[in-house]
Design a protein around this motif. Structure first.
Motif: not given
Ligand SMILES: Nc1ncnc2c1ncn2[C@@H]1O[C@H](COP(=O)(O)OP(=O)(O)O)[C@@H](O)[C@H]1O
Ligand SMILES: [Mg+2]
Lengths: 133, 336
Positions: A82-89, A91-98, A104-110
Motif C-alpha cells: 500500500g501507499i501511506s502518503d497519497l498526497a506525496q506520491v 506530487e510532481d517530482g516525487y517519483s524515483t524516476s526523477g 503516477l502523476p504522469g498516468v493522471k496526465r495521460l
C-alpha cells in the motif's frame, strides 16, 4: 463490470501482455494511435508499480460504451504494502524516476480520470479512465 | 511573415514545400511551429502523428513499413512529452513559491525594521542587504531613557528562510527586555537563554552588542562569537580590531559574557559588520582584512551613511553584483 479482461502481473514480461491487451481493447473502442500510445504508457506505469512494489497483482480493462460516450477503464489492483502518503506520491517530482515525468502523476496526465484507494499493509487499487473524443 | 497554426493542413503544405524546394523558409516556419506547439502544450507524439498523416496525404503509396515505423517512433517519444509536462507544472509551482517568498521577505522587512536614531554627537550609518530574498542578518538600534544608544548586529549561521525565521525571534526577545538595563553582557546573556530554549540546536546566532553613552562618550561592548569589528583612532590614524570573547548564542544555557569599555574620542569610528562583509570573495579567494580597511579608509571623510553605502557598492561590484552571503555594515562616528 460485464466484459472485464485481466492480466496478472508477476513477472516483468507480464507488463507487455497488459499493454497488448489494453491496446487491443483501446483499438476496438476506437482510439487512434496517439491515444493508444498514451494508454499503453499508462498501463506500463501501473503494471510496473505492481511488479516493483507489490510483487504481484492484476490489471483489468473495461470498455465503456454508453449512448453519450465511449472509453476505456484501467483498473490496477494489488495486495501489496500500500501507499501511506497519497498526497506525496501524486506530487510532481516525487517519483524515483526523477524528472522523467512518469510515475503516477504522469498516468493522471495521460488519462482523463484517475482515482487511488490504498491502505497501508492492505494493498492498492488504482482506477483510471480515458474517454474517446 | 504570418504565424501559422499547427494543424494538419498547414503542416502538410509546409512539408510538401520543403520536400520540393529544400527552402530555408520552410525550415524557419518549422521552427516557429516547434515553439508554438510547446506553448500550447502539444506533445511530441502529436507532432509525429501530424507528420505521419501529412506523409500519408502527400504520398498515398507509402509502404507499410514506413508507416509502422512511426508508431515505433511515437512510443519512443512518449517520455519526452511527459517530462516536458512535468517540467511545466514544476515551473509554475516554482513561480508560486517565489512570489510567496517575496511576500514573506516583505513581511520580514516590516517585522525586523529598526529606525536609525538621529542623535547629537554621533553619526550613524547602517546598511543590510540579503544575499537571497530573506535576510539572515539583523541589526537593531535602541535609545534608552538616559540617552544611551544600543546597537546590535547579529548573524544566523545559515541563509534564507530558516535564518530569517530565527531572526524574527531574536527581535521579539530584544523588544521584550526592560529598557532600564541595557548592559551588553546582560542582553547577550538573556538572549542566549532565549535562543537556547527555543531554537534547534544546529542553528547558531552570533551577535555583537554595543552601547554608546553620549554624555560620557564611552563605548561598552560584548560579543557572542560574532565577527570582530573595527575601531578607528582618528588621532593615530589607525584601525584596530575589536572583539570580545563569548560563546555563540544558543550553545549553552549558562554562557556568560564579558563586556569591555573604552572612551571614544572625537572623530573616532566604530565599524560593526557580519561575515558577509569579511567573506566577500574575489574569484575564489576571500578578500583580505587589509582590503576592507583600505576601502573604509578611502571613504572615512564621508558621513557614516555614505561610508556604508560606498563600501557596499565597492564590494558588490567586486563580486560581480552577486552577494554570496547577507551583508550588514554599521558605522558609528563620534562627531563632537
Ligand atoms: N502498487 C504500489 N504498491 C505500493 N507502493 C506503490 C505502488 N505504486 C507506487 N507505489 C509507491 O509510490 C511511489 C511513487 O510511484 P510512482 O509515481 O510510480 O514513481 P516511481 O515508481 O518512479 O517511484 C513509489 O516509489 C512507491 O513507493
Ligand atoms: Mg512507478
Amino acid at each position: 463490470m460485464s466484459d472485464q479482461s485481466c492480466v496478472y502481473i508477476k513477472k516483468e514480461w507480464d507488463i507487455v501482455a497488459a499493454r497488448q491487451m489494453g491496446r487491443d481493447i483501446a483499438t476496438q473502442v476506437g482510439f487512434k494511435t496517439v491515444d493508444q500510445a498514451r494508454i499503453a504508457t499508462a498501463i506500463s506505469e501501473l503494471a510496473r508499480n505492481i511488479y516493483l512494489y507489490a510483487g504481484a497483482g492484476k490489471i483489468c480493462f473495461e470498455a465503456i460504451e454508453t449512448v453519450q460516450k465511449k472509453g476505456i477503464t484501467i483498473k490496477a489492483t494489488d495486495e501489496g504494502p500500500g501507499i501511506s502518503d497519497l498526497a506525496q506520491v501524486m506530487e510532481d517530482g516525487y517519483s524515483t524516476s526523477g524528472g522523467l515525468g512518469a510515475g503516477l502523476p504522469g498516468v493522471k496526465r495521460l488519462m482523463d480520470e484517475f482515482d487511488i484507494i490504498s491502505k497501508s499493509g492492505e494493498g492498492t487499487t488504482i482506477e483510471s479512465t480515458k474517454w474517446l473524443r | 511573415m504570418n504565424t501559422l497554426k499547427l494543424d494538419l493542413e498547414n503542416y502538410r503544405d509546409l512539408l510538401d514545400e520543403y520536400i520540393r524546394t529544400k527552402d530555408e523558409r520552410a525550415l524557419y516556419q518549422a521552427e516557429q511551429f516547434s515553439k508554438q506547439s510547446m506553448q500550447q502544450n502539444i506533445s511530441p507524439e502529436e507532432i509525429i502523428n501530424v507528420h505521419l498523416r501529412s506523409l500519408q496525404e502527400l504520398y498515398p503509396e507509402l509502404p507499410d513499413y514506413i508507416l509502422d515505423s512511426f508508431d515505433f517512433l511515437m512510443e519512443t517519444m512518449m517520455s519526452y512529452g511527459l517530462a516536458y509536462q512535468e517540467f511545466q507544472a514544476l515551473r509554475e509551482k516554482q513561480l508560486e513559491l517565489k512570489s510567496e517568498i517575496a511576500v514573506a521577505a516583505n513581511m520580514q522587512k516590516t517585522l525586523l525594521s529598526t529606525v536609525k536614531p538621529e542623535m547629537e554627537g554621533v553619526d550613524i550609518g547602517a546598511l543590510s542587504v540579503p544575499a537571497r530574498q530573506m535576510n539572515g542578518d539583523y541589526h537593531h538600534f535602541v535609545v534608552d531613557d538616559e540617552g544611551s544608544l544600543g546597537v546590535a548586529v547579529a548573524d544566523v549561521i545559515g541563509k534564507g528562510v530558516p535564518a530569517a525565521l530565527c531572526m524574527s525571534m531574536i527581535k521579539y526577545a530584544m523588544d521584550s527586555f526592560p529598557e532600564l538595563r541595557m548592559d551588553p553582557k546582560y542582553i547577550l546573556g538573556s538572549l542566549n537563554r532565549v535562543v537556547e530554549r527555543n531554537v534547534d540546536s544546529n542553528m547558531f546566532i552570533t551577535m555583537m552588542y554595543c552601547m554608546y553613552n553620549t554624555e560620557s562618550s564611552t563605548l561598552t561592548y560584548a560579543s557572542a562569537g560574532h565577527e570582530p569589528g573595527f575601531y578607528y583612532h582618528k588621532e593615530k590614524d589607525e584601525f584596530e580590531e575589536i572583539s570580545a570573547p563569548g560563546l555563540v548564542l544558543g550553545v549553552s544555557a549558562d554562557a556568560m559574557y564579558e563586556q569591555y569599555e573604552r572612551k571614544m574620542d572625537k572623530g573616532d569610528m566604530l565599524v560593526l559588520l557580519t561575515d558577509g562583509v569579511t567573506e566577500c570573495r574575489k574569484g575564489d579567494d576571500f578578500i583580505e582584512q587589509e582590503e576592507i580597511l583600505e576601502v573604509i579608509r578611502e571613504y572615512k571623510h564621508l558621513s557614516s551613511q555614505e561610508i556604508v553605502e560606498s563600501v557596499y557598492k565597492y564590494f558588490e561590484r567586486l563580486q560581480d553584483f552577486q552577494l554570496r552571503d547577507d551583508f550588514t555594515l554599521i558605522v558609528l562616528k563620534r562627531d563632537v
